[in-house]
Scaffold this motif. Sequence first.
Motif, PDB file in Angstrom:
ATOM      1  N   TYR A 117      47.744  41.755  40.863  1.00  0.00           N
ATOM      2  CA  TYR A 117      46.812  42.887  40.731  1.00  0.00           C
ATOM      3  C   TYR A 117      47.535  44.219  40.946  1.00  0.00           C
ATOM      4  N   PHE A 171      40.045  49.689  46.922  1.00  0.00           N
ATOM      5  CA  PHE A 171      39.651  48.311  47.208  1.00  0.00           C
ATOM      6  C   PHE A 171      40.820  47.332  47.169  1.00  0.00           C
ATOM      7  N   LEU A 218      40.835  43.409  48.108  1.00  0.00           N
ATOM      8  CA  LEU A 218      40.959  42.483  46.977  1.00  0.00           C
ATOM      9  C   LEU A 218      42.053  41.448  47.248  1.00  0.00           C
ATOM     10  N   ARG A 235      36.016  37.878  27.913  1.00  0.00           N
ATOM     11  CA  ARG A 235      35.430  39.025  28.627  1.00  0.00           C
ATOM     12  C   ARG A 235      33.919  39.072  28.404  1.00  0.00           C
ATOM     13  N   THR A 270      32.026  43.449  35.731  1.00  0.00           N
ATOM     14  CA  THR A 270      32.677  43.265  37.032  1.00  0.00           C
ATOM     15  C   THR A 270      31.650  43.108  38.157  1.00  0.00           C
ATOM     16  N   ASN A 281      33.542  38.084  42.781  1.00  0.00           N
ATOM     17  CA  ASN A 281      32.831  37.975  41.502  1.00  0.00           C
ATOM     18  C   ASN A 281      33.267  36.777  40.659  1.00  0.00           C
ATOM     19  N   ILE A 296      35.277  35.091  38.973  1.00  0.00           N
ATOM     20  CA  ILE A 296      36.253  34.794  37.915  1.00  0.00           C
ATOM     21  C   ILE A 296      37.031  36.041  37.525  1.00  0.00           C
ATOM     22  N   ALA A 348      39.492  37.521  34.263  1.00  0.00           N
ATOM     23  CA  ALA A 348      39.913  37.286  32.874  1.00  0.00           C
ATOM     24  C   ALA A 348      40.841  38.400  32.425  1.00  0.00           C
TER      25      ALA A 348
HETATM   26  P1  ATP Z   1      39.335  40.965  36.846  1.00  0.00           P
HETATM   27  O1  ATP Z   1      40.564  41.812  36.602  1.00  0.00           O
HETATM   28  O2  ATP Z   1      39.381  40.213  38.165  1.00  0.00           O
HETATM   29  O3  ATP Z   1      39.028  40.083  35.667  1.00  0.00           O
HETATM   30  P2  ATP Z   1      37.665  43.141  36.036  1.00  0.00           P
HETATM   31  O4  ATP Z   1      38.669  43.327  34.953  1.00  0.00           O
HETATM   32  O5  ATP Z   1      36.234  42.933  35.637  1.00  0.00           O
HETATM   33  O6  ATP Z   1      38.063  41.933  36.980  1.00  0.00           O
HETATM   34  P3  ATP Z   1      38.950  45.237  37.533  1.00  0.00           P
HETATM   35  O7  ATP Z   1      38.543  46.665  37.436  1.00  0.00           O
HETATM   36  O8  ATP Z   1      40.208  44.801  36.833  1.00  0.00           O
HETATM   37  O9  ATP Z   1      37.690  44.361  37.053  1.00  0.00           O
HETATM   38  O10 ATP Z   1      39.038  44.878  39.072  1.00  0.00           O
HETATM   39  C1  ATP Z   1      39.740  43.739  39.531  1.00  0.00           C
HETATM   40  C2  ATP Z   1      38.958  43.078  40.632  1.00  0.00           C
HETATM   41  O11 ATP Z   1      38.942  43.930  41.771  1.00  0.00           O
HETATM   42  C3  ATP Z   1      37.461  42.843  40.328  1.00  0.00           C
HETATM   43  O12 ATP Z   1      37.208  41.688  39.585  1.00  0.00           O
HETATM   44  C4  ATP Z   1      36.886  42.739  41.720  1.00  0.00           C
HETATM   45  O13 ATP Z   1      37.149  41.463  42.316  1.00  0.00           O
HETATM   46  C5  ATP Z   1      37.694  43.814  42.452  1.00  0.00           C
HETATM   47  N1  ATP Z   1      37.035  45.120  42.378  1.00  0.00           N
HETATM   48  C6  ATP Z   1      37.004  45.972  41.324  1.00  0.00           C
HETATM   49  N2  ATP Z   1      36.312  47.097  41.612  1.00  0.00           N
HETATM   50  C7  ATP Z   1      35.890  46.936  42.886  1.00  0.00           C
HETATM   51  C8  ATP Z   1      35.125  47.742  43.789  1.00  0.00           C
HETATM   52  N3  ATP Z   1      34.666  48.949  43.407  1.00  0.00           N
HETATM   53  N4  ATP Z   1      34.882  47.252  45.014  1.00  0.00           N
HETATM   54  C9  ATP Z   1      35.372  46.063  45.403  1.00  0.00           C
HETATM   55  N5  ATP Z   1      36.093  45.247  44.618  1.00  0.00           N
HETATM   56  C10 ATP Z   1      36.350  45.676  43.378  1.00  0.00           C
END
Ligand code: ATP
Length: 145
Positions: free
Chosen positions: A54, A62, A66, A90, A96, A117, A119, A121
Amino acid sequence: MSGHTQNLTLAIIKPDAFGSGKIGGVLGVLEEAGFKVRGSRVVRLDDRAAQAFYAVHSERPFFDSLVEFMTSGPCMPLALEHERAVPHLRDVIGATDPAEAKPGTVRALFAESKERNAIHASDSDDNARQELGFFFGHVDLIGAR
Ligand code: ATP
Ligand code: MG
């Protein structure tokens, strides 16, 4: 038109869903949506791996939370095959924040919160290739093209 062309993408069933008996439910939604599982593992990420995976979010408020969440228990990376795999997955996982996810999506069905959340992707073909390499770089994926 989007430029998505590749038929493999990377998902991770996150520690919240893995730890609460939702693997079968999540896989059921993915299979119902037409995905073929081409690779799967069970892994427990350590801090370094979660921070690397990440890294794009390292400056976000966050990020530490995370990483703590993603290292809190086992998770299940999946290599998934479908035409235009990245945008299709997606769509199937939903927004999200589960409060904003469409009914029937993985996150609407199984997510606990915006962070927990259910999963992950990949969000582009380039990231899908990179993230597939992160978890499956050392194995030959069945049927991969
Ligand atoms: P992922 O990358 O896990 O598929 P995403 O692409 O929908 O999720 P991202 O913006 O890439 O969302 O954020 C990565 C992950 O970080 C999210 O899936 C969630 O677990 C966490 N996250 C994102 N925004 C927040 C927030 N505002 N507060 C807490 N956790 C968050
Ligand atoms: Mg993302």
